[in-house]
Design a protein around this motif. Structure first.
Motif, mmCIF file in Angstrom:
data_model
loop_
_atom_site.group_PDB
_atom_site.id
_atom_site.type_symbol
_atom_site.label_atom_id
_atom_site.label_comp_id
_atom_site.label_asym_id
_atom_site.label_seq_id
_atom_site.Cartn_x
_atom_site.Cartn_y
_atom_site.Cartn_z
ATOM 1 N N ASN A 173 -15.401 -7.431 17.149
ATOM 2 C CA ASN A 173 -14.197 -8.229 16.903
ATOM 3 C C ASN A 173 -13.704 -8.065 15.472
ATOM 4 N N GLN A 174 -14.633 -8.051 14.506
ATOM 5 C CA GLN A 174 -14.220 -7.851 13.117
ATOM 6 C C GLN A 174 -13.551 -6.499 12.919
ATOM 7 N N TYR A 175 -14.126 -5.474 13.511
ATOM 8 C CA TYR A 175 -13.538 -4.132 13.379
ATOM 9 C C TYR A 175 -12.153 -4.071 14.018
ATOM 10 N N LEU A 176 -12.007 -4.656 15.207
ATOM 11 C CA LEU A 176 -10.710 -4.636 15.881
ATOM 12 C C LEU A 176 -9.673 -5.448 15.114
ATOM 13 N N ASN A 177 -10.075 -6.575 14.510
ATOM 14 C CA ASN A 177 -9.133 -7.369 13.717
ATOM 15 C C ASN A 177 -8.652 -6.595 12.496
ATOM 16 N N LYS A 178 -9.570 -5.891 11.837
ATOM 17 C CA LYS A 178 -9.171 -5.093 10.681
ATOM 18 C C LYS A 178 -8.230 -3.967 11.094
ATOM 19 N N GLN A 179 -8.531 -3.341 12.229
ATOM 20 C CA GLN A 179 -7.646 -2.284 12.708
ATOM 21 C C GLN A 179 -6.269 -2.828 13.050
ATOM 22 N N ALA A 180 -6.232 -3.992 13.704
ATOM 23 C CA ALA A 180 -4.935 -4.584 14.054
ATOM 24 C C ALA A 180 -4.154 -4.978 12.806
ATOM 25 N N GLN A 181 -4.855 -5.505 11.777
ATOM 26 C CA GLN A 181 -4.166 -5.899 10.544
ATOM 27 C C GLN A 181 -3.623 -4.693 9.802
ATOM 28 N N SER A 182 -4.399 -3.612 9.772
ATOM 29 C CA SER A 182 -3.924 -2.402 9.084
ATOM 30 C C SER A 182 -2.732 -1.783 9.809
ATOM 31 N N TYR A 184 -0.618 -3.527 11.628
ATOM 32 C CA TYR A 184 0.507 -4.473 11.546
ATOM 33 C C TYR A 184 1.293 -4.274 10.248
ATOM 34 N N TYR A 185 0.567 -3.983 9.154
ATOM 35 C CA TYR A 185 1.243 -3.783 7.863
ATOM 36 C C TYR A 185 1.346 -2.301 7.513
ATOM 37 N N ALA A 186 1.325 -1.415 8.513
ATOM 38 C CA ALA A 186 1.442 0.019 8.241
ATOM 39 C C ALA A 186 2.825 0.338 7.684
ATOM 40 N N GLY A 187 2.868 1.074 6.581
ATOM 41 C CA GLY A 187 4.133 1.466 5.961
ATOM 42 C C GLY A 187 4.695 0.441 5.008
ATOM 43 N N GLN A 188 4.005 -0.670 4.771
ATOM 44 C CA GLN A 188 4.485 -1.685 3.839
ATOM 45 C C GLN A 188 3.300 -2.331 3.133
ATOM 46 N N ARG A 189 3.613 -3.031 2.066
ATOM 47 C CA ARG A 189 2.554 -3.673 1.290
ATOM 48 C C ARG A 189 2.162 -4.992 1.952
ATOM 49 N N PRO A 190 0.846 -5.195 2.178
ATOM 50 C CA PRO A 190 0.418 -6.466 2.784
ATOM 51 C C PRO A 190 0.653 -7.628 1.838
ATOM 52 N N PRO A 191 0.899 -8.808 2.345
ATOM 53 C CA PRO A 191 1.162 -9.981 1.488
ATOM 54 C C PRO A 191 -0.086 -10.376 0.699
ATOM 55 N N GLN A 192 0.158 -11.014 -0.449
ATOM 56 C CA GLN A 192 -0.912 -11.505 -1.306
ATOM 57 C C GLN A 192 -1.213 -12.967 -0.954
ATOM 58 N N ASN A 193 -2.508 -13.259 -0.655
ATOM 59 C CA ASN A 193 -2.908 -14.600 -0.271
ATOM 60 C C ASN A 193 -3.065 -15.540 -1.456
#
Length: 218
Positions: A173-182, A184-193
């Protein structure tokens, strides 16, 4: 020539009489077999005894009486039946050789076997003070409720979550979540928390719970 005729005549006589000999042997074998059907009961109250083991001595075969104490077995005349059950004395019955017929009914009475246990003497403590000292130092094992209470303590659960490795499902699940997050923000800068109030609230809650303490503190 005379000897040859005598030999042929003997063979002819044996051939003609062999069916009679075979029939006599079959009849003798049939008369030696008997089927015994019966009931196992207590000798004092005539109560049916179930699950009685009934063995033919020396042959390694037998049967067991049913819930009503009824049994049936085929054996030869002259054989010995051995009856045994838990709580009863062992009984033997020898089938008479000269018994008539091929069927026989039997009621086997069994006597209860009384088992005497050795005497146990319970002695109290020598004094009240000795009893209080032994009671205070007694190591009583935890019951199921106490074990469950210890396993659900917050500090124990936090410590276990820090040092218990993840299983296969959690790692997947952790691996799939990281893949989905990467993705989702492909081609743009991810937001800063750092400006996310929800992330700050989670950080403060984890800090209060002691999740960032060193391992030496446990």
């Amino acid at each position: 020539m005379h000897q040859k005729r005598s030999y042929i005549l003997s063979l002819l006589v044996v051939f003609l009489l062999s069916p009679f000999f075979l029939k006599a042997q079959i009849s003798e074998f049939r008369d030696s077999v008997i089927q015994i059907s019966g009931l196992t009961m207590t000798a004092d109250s005539l109560r049916a005894i179930p699950a009685v083991s009934i063995l033919v001595k020396g042959q390694g075969r037998g049967t067991i009486s049913n819930t009503a104490g009824i049994f049936s077995i085929v054996l030869f005349k002259g054989d010995t039946l051995s009856f045994s059950a838990v709580g009863f004395k062992k009984q033997d019955y020898k089938v008479p050789v000269d018994i008539k017929g091929n069927n026989f009914s039997l009621i086997q009475l069994m006597v209860e076997d009384t088992t005497y246990l050795p005497v146990t003497i319970i002695k109290p403590y020598l004094s009240k003070q000795e009893f209080e000292r032994a009671f205070a130092n007694m190591d009583i094992p935890d019951d199921a409720y106490e074990v469950a209470r210890k396993n659900t303590e917050n500090a124990r659960i936090r410590a276990m979550t820090r040092y218990t490795p993840v299983d296969g499902g959690e790692a997947t699940n952790q691996y799939l979540n990281k893949q989905a997050q990467s993705l989702y923000y492909a081609g743009q800068r991810p937001p800063q928390n750092i400006f996310n109030p929800l992330a700050w609230a989670q950080f403060i809650q984890a800090w209060k719970q002691g999740d960032f303490k060193r391992k030496d503190d446990y």
